[in-house]
Design a protein around this motif. Structure first.
Motif, PDB file in Angstrom:
ATOM      1  N   ARG A  69     -13.752  34.714  41.170  1.00 36.65           N
ATOM      2  CA  ARG A  69     -13.410  33.884  42.316  1.00 36.65           C
ATOM      3  C   ARG A  69     -14.653  33.676  43.174  1.00 36.65           C
ATOM      4  O   ARG A  69     -15.536  34.525  43.224  1.00 36.65           O
ATOM      5  CB  ARG A  69     -12.287  34.525  43.145  1.00 36.65           C
ATOM      6  N   PRO A  70     -14.741  32.542  43.862  1.00 38.12           N
ATOM      7  CA  PRO A  70     -15.927  32.264  44.676  1.00 38.12           C
ATOM      8  C   PRO A  70     -16.019  33.170  45.894  1.00 38.12           C
ATOM      9  O   PRO A  70     -15.047  33.806  46.295  1.00 38.12           O
ATOM     10  CB  PRO A  70     -15.735  30.799  45.075  1.00 38.12           C
ATOM     11  N   VAL A  71     -17.215  33.203  46.468  1.00 37.76           N
ATOM     12  CA  VAL A  71     -17.476  34.007  47.663  1.00 37.76           C
ATOM     13  C   VAL A  71     -17.229  33.153  48.899  1.00 37.76           C
ATOM     14  O   VAL A  71     -17.810  32.079  49.035  1.00 37.76           O
ATOM     15  CB  VAL A  71     -18.943  34.496  47.683  1.00 37.76           C
ATOM     16  N   PRO A  72     -16.391  33.596  49.806  1.00 36.45           N
ATOM     17  CA  PRO A  72     -16.166  32.797  51.029  1.00 36.45           C
ATOM     18  C   PRO A  72     -17.455  32.622  51.823  1.00 36.45           C
ATOM     19  O   PRO A  72     -18.254  33.548  51.955  1.00 36.45           O
ATOM     20  CB  PRO A  72     -15.156  33.643  51.816  1.00 36.45           C
ATOM     21  N   GLY A  73     -17.660  31.421  52.302  1.00 34.64           N
ATOM     22  CA  GLY A  73     -18.762  31.180  53.223  1.00 34.64           C
ATOM     23  C   GLY A  73     -20.111  30.888  52.616  1.00 34.64           C
ATOM     24  O   GLY A  73     -21.091  30.722  53.353  1.00 34.64           O
ATOM     25  N   VAL A  74     -20.209  30.817  51.271  1.00 35.68           N
ATOM     26  CA  VAL A  74     -21.470  30.464  50.630  1.00 35.68           C
ATOM     27  C   VAL A  74     -21.230  29.338  49.625  1.00 35.68           C
ATOM     28  O   VAL A  74     -20.086  28.960  49.360  1.00 35.68           O
ATOM     29  CB  VAL A  74     -22.125  31.678  49.915  1.00 35.68           C
ATOM     30  N   TYR A  75     -22.303  28.812  49.073  1.00 35.85           N
ATOM     31  CA  TYR A  75     -22.205  27.775  48.046  1.00 35.85           C
ATOM     32  C   TYR A  75     -22.008  28.473  46.704  1.00 35.85           C
ATOM     33  O   TYR A  75     -22.803  29.323  46.308  1.00 35.85           O
ATOM     34  CB  TYR A  75     -23.476  26.945  48.036  1.00 35.85           C
ATOM     35  N   ASN A  76     -20.942  28.094  45.992  1.00 35.52           N
ATOM     36  CA  ASN A  76     -20.558  28.800  44.767  1.00 35.52           C
ATOM     37  C   ASN A  76     -20.688  27.914  43.534  1.00 35.52           C
ATOM     38  O   ASN A  76     -20.142  26.811  43.476  1.00 35.52           O
ATOM     39  CB  ASN A  76     -19.109  29.280  44.872  1.00 35.52           C
ATOM     40  N   MET A  77     -21.385  28.431  42.523  1.00 36.57           N
ATOM     41  CA  MET A  77     -21.523  27.765  41.234  1.00 36.57           C
ATOM     42  C   MET A  77     -20.615  28.452  40.215  1.00 36.57           C
ATOM     43  O   MET A  77     -20.503  29.680  40.203  1.00 36.57           O
ATOM     44  CB  MET A  77     -22.981  27.826  40.752  1.00 36.57           C
TER      45      MET A  77
END
Length: 270
Positions: A69-77
């Protein structure tokens, strides 16, 4: 009862305003469509495709596997193995979509024990894209910002059965699907095809060991410094940081891209 003159005036006004209303409606619909943007420059980068963990302070861009799952608050690839099959997913693919040599044997990427996918004809490219497409949509649904389709360079391991033209044609299908879902797309490695990236709609680059192989400049030029770099040796890190440390986001990771606390875990930056 309204006079005939008033009716004519109302009709005339409606006729004149209709094209404007249509134009506004079309513009509104377009603005509500999917939008995407490449990762920010100089934001700090971490490569976590081997396992997710809380990023260090100062990290603004993270790449993770599509199952994470992506990290909240950053740009996720979102990492997707798009040109090869994972070893444990080989049986999930139709037999004719695994690339086979002239003896009928499946062509394997020996470094990772991954079968190459057969993208050698328009029909097969469409069929492979139809299977990868839901993974791309899943990345978007989970909140990722960009797609990292791996093994763009699989044609170089295909024993001459696939070409750069095949790879680019398939990449264009992935870009179309990702953009429709609102994801930017990063070209993974394959420096020789970097000059064609913008023509295919690719938005940035993910370059492994470009410092070690003196390729960072190729990606930087092709993608206007929108490049994230992963080095796997201290020598590669020194070379990349010396030449491009002020222009590109560069991280040193261990080859297995492990998590903190694991044997062999390494993460350093410039």
């Amino acid at each position: 009862m309204a006079s005939r003159t008033n009716v004519l005036i109302h009709v005339l006004v409606a006729t004149l305003l209709f094209p404007l209303a249509v134009g506004c409606s079309s513009g509104d619909a377009k603005s509500e469509g999917p939008d995407w943007s490449p990762p920010p420059r100089h934001a700090g980068f971490d490569y976590q495709i081997g396992g997710a963990y809380p990023p260090a302070k100062g990290v603004g861009v993270v790449s993770r596997d599509r199952a994470a799952r992506p990290v909240p608050g950053v740009y996720n690839m979102c990492y997707v193995n798009a040109f090869q099959a994972q070893p444990d997913e080989r049986d999930h693919w139709p037999a004719d979509l695994l690339l086979r040599d002239r003896s009928g044997r499946v062509v394997i990427d020996q470094d990772w024990d991954e079968p190459l996918l057969d993208i050698g004809t328009p029909n097969k490219r469409e069929r492979v894209a139809a299977r990868v497409g839901p993974w791309i949509d899943g990345c978007a649904d989970h909140g990722f910002d960009a797609l990292e389709p791996d093994n763009y360079d699989s044609y170089t391991r295909s024993k001459g059965l696939l070409s750069a033209r095949d790879a680019k044609a398939f990449m264009s299908l992935l870009v179309r699907r990702a953009h429709r879902a609102g994801l930017a797309v990063g070209q993974k490695n394959t420096a020789e095809l970097a000059p064609d990236g913008h023509q295919l709609g690719v938005d940035f680059a993910v370059a492994e060991e470009c410092g070690a192989y003196d390729e960072c400049g190729v990606y930087a030029k092709a993608f206007d410094d929108r490049v994230v770099v992963i080095e796997y040796t201290d020598t590669g890190l020194r070379k990349a940081c010396s030449a491009f440390g002020k222009r590109l986001d560069i991280v040193r990771r261990d080859h297995d891209v492990t998590t903190p606390g694991s044997n062999g875990y390494v993460r350093r930056t410039c």
